[in-house]
Design a protein around this motif. Structure first.
Motif, PDB file in Angstrom:
ATOM      1  N   ARG A   1     -66.310 -19.430 -45.479  1.00  0.00           N
ATOM      2  CA  ARG A   1     -65.751 -20.771 -45.650  1.00  0.00           C
ATOM      3  C   ARG A   1     -66.822 -21.842 -45.829  1.00  0.00           C
ATOM      4  O   ARG A   1     -66.611 -22.830 -46.519  1.00  0.00           O
ATOM      5  CB  ARG A   1     -64.929 -21.150 -44.406  1.00  0.00           C
ATOM      6  N   TYR A   2     -67.970 -21.629 -45.192  1.00  0.00           N
ATOM      7  CA  TYR A   2     -68.927 -22.737 -45.053  1.00  0.00           C
ATOM      8  C   TYR A   2     -69.347 -23.326 -46.390  1.00  0.00           C
ATOM      9  O   TYR A   2     -69.560 -24.531 -46.502  1.00  0.00           O
ATOM     10  CB  TYR A   2     -70.152 -22.287 -44.254  1.00  0.00           C
ATOM     11  N   GLY A   3     -69.463 -22.497 -47.435  1.00  0.00           N
ATOM     12  CA  GLY A   3     -69.873 -23.023 -48.730  1.00  0.00           C
ATOM     13  C   GLY A   3     -68.866 -24.015 -49.285  1.00  0.00           C
ATOM     14  O   GLY A   3     -69.227 -25.075 -49.806  1.00  0.00           O
ATOM     15  N   PHE A   4     -67.595 -23.682 -49.148  1.00  0.00           N
ATOM     16  CA  PHE A   4     -66.542 -24.565 -49.647  1.00  0.00           C
ATOM     17  C   PHE A   4     -66.436 -25.826 -48.793  1.00  0.00           C
ATOM     18  O   PHE A   4     -66.190 -26.923 -49.303  1.00  0.00           O
ATOM     19  CB  PHE A   4     -65.209 -23.833 -49.671  1.00  0.00           C
ATOM     20  N   GLU A   5     -66.627 -25.688 -47.500  1.00  0.00           N
ATOM     21  CA  GLU A   5     -66.566 -26.858 -46.617  1.00  0.00           C
ATOM     22  C   GLU A   5     -67.781 -27.766 -46.819  1.00  0.00           C
ATOM     23  O   GLU A   5     -67.658 -28.989 -46.721  1.00  0.00           O
ATOM     24  CB  GLU A   5     -66.504 -26.388 -45.154  1.00  0.00           C
ATOM     25  N   LYS A   6     -68.927 -27.198 -47.114  1.00  0.00           N
ATOM     26  CA  LYS A   6     -70.153 -27.978 -47.262  1.00  0.00           C
ATOM     27  C   LYS A   6     -70.225 -28.679 -48.611  1.00  0.00           C
ATOM     28  O   LYS A   6     -70.566 -29.864 -48.692  1.00  0.00           O
ATOM     29  CB  LYS A   6     -71.381 -27.066 -47.108  1.00  0.00           C
ATOM     30  N   TRP A   7     -69.895 -27.972 -49.709  1.00  0.00           N
ATOM     31  CA  TRP A   7     -70.117 -28.503 -51.041  1.00  0.00           C
ATOM     32  C   TRP A   7     -68.921 -29.240 -51.619  1.00  0.00           C
ATOM     33  O   TRP A   7     -69.065 -30.004 -52.556  1.00  0.00           O
ATOM     34  CB  TRP A   7     -70.527 -27.386 -51.993  1.00  0.00           C
ATOM     35  N   SER A   8     -67.732 -29.018 -51.073  1.00  0.00           N
ATOM     36  CA  SER A   8     -66.544 -29.704 -51.581  1.00  0.00           C
ATOM     37  C   SER A   8     -66.288 -30.959 -50.758  1.00  0.00           C
ATOM     38  O   SER A   8     -66.217 -30.884 -49.524  1.00  0.00           O
ATOM     39  CB  SER A   8     -65.331 -28.774 -51.531  1.00  0.00           C
ATOM     40  N   ALA A   9     -66.139 -32.097 -51.438  1.00  0.00           N
ATOM     41  CA  ALA A   9     -65.971 -33.368 -50.738  1.00  0.00           C
ATOM     42  C   ALA A   9     -64.720 -33.387 -49.847  1.00  0.00           C
ATOM     43  O   ALA A   9     -64.773 -33.778 -48.697  1.00  0.00           O
ATOM     44  CB  ALA A   9     -65.910 -34.512 -51.747  1.00  0.00           C
ATOM     45  N   LYS A  10     -63.583 -32.953 -50.384  1.00  0.00           N
ATOM     46  CA  LYS A  10     -62.334 -33.003 -49.618  1.00  0.00           C
ATOM     47  C   LYS A  10     -61.437 -31.777 -49.742  1.00  0.00           C
ATOM     48  O   LYS A  10     -60.945 -31.285 -48.726  1.00  0.00           O
ATOM     49  CB  LYS A  10     -61.528 -34.246 -50.023  1.00  0.00           C
ATOM     50  N   PRO A  11     -61.164 -31.320 -50.961  1.00  0.00           N
ATOM     51  CA  PRO A  11     -60.098 -30.336 -51.153  1.00  0.00           C
ATOM     52  C   PRO A  11     -60.084 -29.186 -50.164  1.00  0.00           C
ATOM     53  O   PRO A  11     -59.068 -28.935 -49.506  1.00  0.00           O
ATOM     54  CB  PRO A  11     -60.339 -29.840 -52.580  1.00  0.00           C
ATOM     55  N   PHE A  12     -61.202 -28.469 -50.013  1.00  0.00           N
ATOM     56  CA  PHE A  12     -61.193 -27.286 -49.170  1.00  0.00           C
ATOM     57  C   PHE A  12     -61.306 -27.638 -47.693  1.00  0.00           C
ATOM     58  O   PHE A  12     -60.736 -26.947 -46.850  1.00  0.00           O
ATOM     59  CB  PHE A  12     -62.318 -26.338 -49.592  1.00  0.00           C
ATOM     60  N   SER A  13     -62.028 -28.702 -47.376  1.00  0.00           N
ATOM     61  CA  SER A  13     -62.109 -29.115 -45.975  1.00  0.00           C
ATOM     62  C   SER A  13     -60.720 -29.447 -45.449  1.00  0.00           C
ATOM     63  O   SER A  13     -60.341 -29.048 -44.343  1.00  0.00           O
ATOM     64  CB  SER A  13     -63.037 -30.334 -45.841  1.00  0.00           C
ATOM     65  N   GLU A  14     -59.948 -30.186 -46.250  1.00  0.00           N
ATOM     66  CA  GLU A  14     -58.585 -30.537 -45.849  1.00  0.00           C
ATOM     67  C   GLU A  14     -57.693 -29.303 -45.833  1.00  0.00           C
ATOM     68  O   GLU A  14     -56.826 -29.157 -44.966  1.00  0.00           O
ATOM     69  CB  GLU A  14     -58.027 -31.582 -46.804  1.00  0.00           C
ATOM     70  N   MET A  15     -57.904 -28.396 -46.776  1.00  0.00           N
ATOM     71  CA  MET A  15     -57.097 -27.186 -46.847  1.00  0.00           C
ATOM     72  C   MET A  15     -57.302 -26.321 -45.605  1.00  0.00           C
ATOM     73  O   MET A  15     -56.345 -25.863 -44.977  1.00  0.00           O
ATOM     74  CB  MET A  15     -57.469 -26.386 -48.100  1.00  0.00           C
ATOM     75  N   PHE A  16     -58.566 -26.126 -45.221  1.00  0.00           N
ATOM     76  CA  PHE A  16     -58.853 -25.296 -44.055  1.00  0.00           C
ATOM     77  C   PHE A  16     -58.419 -25.988 -42.767  1.00  0.00           C
ATOM     78  O   PHE A  16     -57.996 -25.345 -41.815  1.00  0.00           O
ATOM     79  CB  PHE A  16     -60.339 -24.977 -43.995  1.00  0.00           C
ATOM     80  N   ALA A  17     -58.539 -27.320 -42.734  1.00  0.00           N
ATOM     81  CA  ALA A  17     -58.163 -28.061 -41.528  1.00  0.00           C
ATOM     82  C   ALA A  17     -56.668 -27.975 -41.260  1.00  0.00           C
ATOM     83  O   ALA A  17     -56.227 -27.986 -40.111  1.00  0.00           O
ATOM     84  CB  ALA A  17     -58.584 -29.524 -41.656  1.00  0.00           C
ATOM     85  N   SER A  18     -55.888 -27.889 -42.343  1.00  0.00           N
ATOM     86  CA  SER A  18     -54.434 -27.834 -42.185  1.00  0.00           C
ATOM     87  C   SER A  18     -53.915 -26.415 -42.097  1.00  0.00           C
ATOM     88  O   SER A  18     -52.715 -26.209 -41.893  1.00  0.00           O
ATOM     89  CB  SER A  18     -53.761 -28.542 -43.370  1.00  0.00           C
ATOM     90  N   ALA A  19     -54.803 -25.432 -42.229  1.00  0.00           N
ATOM     91  CA  ALA A  19     -54.354 -24.037 -42.170  1.00  0.00           C
ATOM     92  C   ALA A  19     -53.967 -23.674 -40.744  1.00  0.00           C
ATOM     93  O   ALA A  19     -54.635 -24.070 -39.784  1.00  0.00           O
ATOM     94  CB  ALA A  19     -55.459 -23.112 -42.658  1.00  0.00           C
TER      95      ALA A  19
END
Length: 303
Positions: A45-63
């Protein structure tokens, strides 16, 4: 000779026992499972959370984090992957190669098509650092003018957009008819219109009538009449550079000598060598809206 392998003392091969005194280390990566065009990928996950401004961080946070949503090992269940749309499996795998390189020498060596896929997804998912790498790698490749226009417009790269238009407005032979068709007839017409406007502007150079003479064709009249020697006139207000002469051209009465009038005299004023600036200005004028839109998109992503 023994072929047995001895385990280094620093490596423990026996399974560790659960110990309540153990502390969490610096690295504890969670994985995520994605599905793209029927292909399933489990990655950190860390790559998507680190390099993506919002989309994946919000996606993982709401999972959901309940026990039913994870397998026995605590990882994401492969039978319920996150389905990604708007991309192909080829593009996604290219992005993964950049985010998780298999070598320690920096970004991987990818084809032009792969880097285009990386740029597309990095713009789609607000991965500015990844997009910057993709733009740098693609800029180092032999992108044709039409490719620069198409990619610059599609992915918000104003430098490519302006470079592509400038090349074609200056020299239309840099693109084939088939390539121009890819841009669409409206864009092709605007390129032709800009070229025609530049031709009209250059042809409209003022002509005061009479004849024009290049400065290199003017020689000291006294030196030529007296000795038959050629001393180029540097300036009408200065003396002849010949040490034996020293006359002022404008006041000595000898004037200047035009040695070969057939090649020195012109009926029109010479064109100024300002075509690059004229082309650049015309491109900025004709394609102003597109350039502003690309700049705005690029600025929005980098902000």
């Amino acid at each position: 000779m023994s072929n047995s392998y001895e385990t280094p003392e620093s490596i423990t091969t026996s399974p560790g026992q659960a110990n309540s005194s153990m502390k969490q280390g610096k690295f504890n990566h969670q994985t995520a499972t994605f599905e793209v065009e029927g292909f399933v990928h489990r990655v950190c996950r860390y790559g998507f959370e680190k390099w993506s401004a919002k989309p994946f961080s919000e996606m993982f946070a709401s999972a959901p984090e309940g026990p039913d949503e994870r397998a026995d090992d605590g990882q994401e269940r492969d039978d319920e992957p996150i389905k990604l749309s708007g991309c192909t499996n080829f593009e996604f795998e290219s992005l993964i190669e950049v985010m998780y390189p298999l070598q320690l020498t920096g970004p991987p060596t990818l084809s032009k098509e792969q880097w285009i896929g990386v740029l597309k997804l990095s713009r789609l998912w607000d991965m500015q650092e990844v997009a910057t790498v993709a733009i740098e790698r693609l800029s180092a490749m032999d992108l044709k003018p039409v490719e620069k226009i198409h990619l610059g417009k599609a992915h918000g790269v104003p430098a490519w957009l302006k470079e592509g238009y400038t090349i074609l407005v200056d020299d239309l032979s840099k693109a084939s008819l088939k390539e121009m068709t890819v841009l669409g007839w409206e864009t092709a017409f605007r390129i032709l219109w800009a070229r025609d406007e530049i031709s009209r502007l250059r042809e409209a150079t003022p002509n005061a009538g009479g004849y024009w003479v290049s400065a290199e064709s003017l020689n000291c009249g006294y030196c030529y009449r007296t000795w038959g020697s050629r001393w180029t006139v540097p300036n009408a207000q200065t003396r002849c550079p010949n040490p034996s002469c020293g006359h002022f051209y404008s006041s000595s009465g000898y004037g200047v000598a035009i040695i070969d009038a057939s090649t020195a005299l012109r009926s029109t004023a010479p064109l100024l060598d300002d075509k690059p600036k004229i082309v650049a200005d015309k491109v900025s004028e004709v394609f102003e809206e597109e350039l502003k839109e690309a700049e705005l998109r690029n600025t929005k992503v980098t902000a």
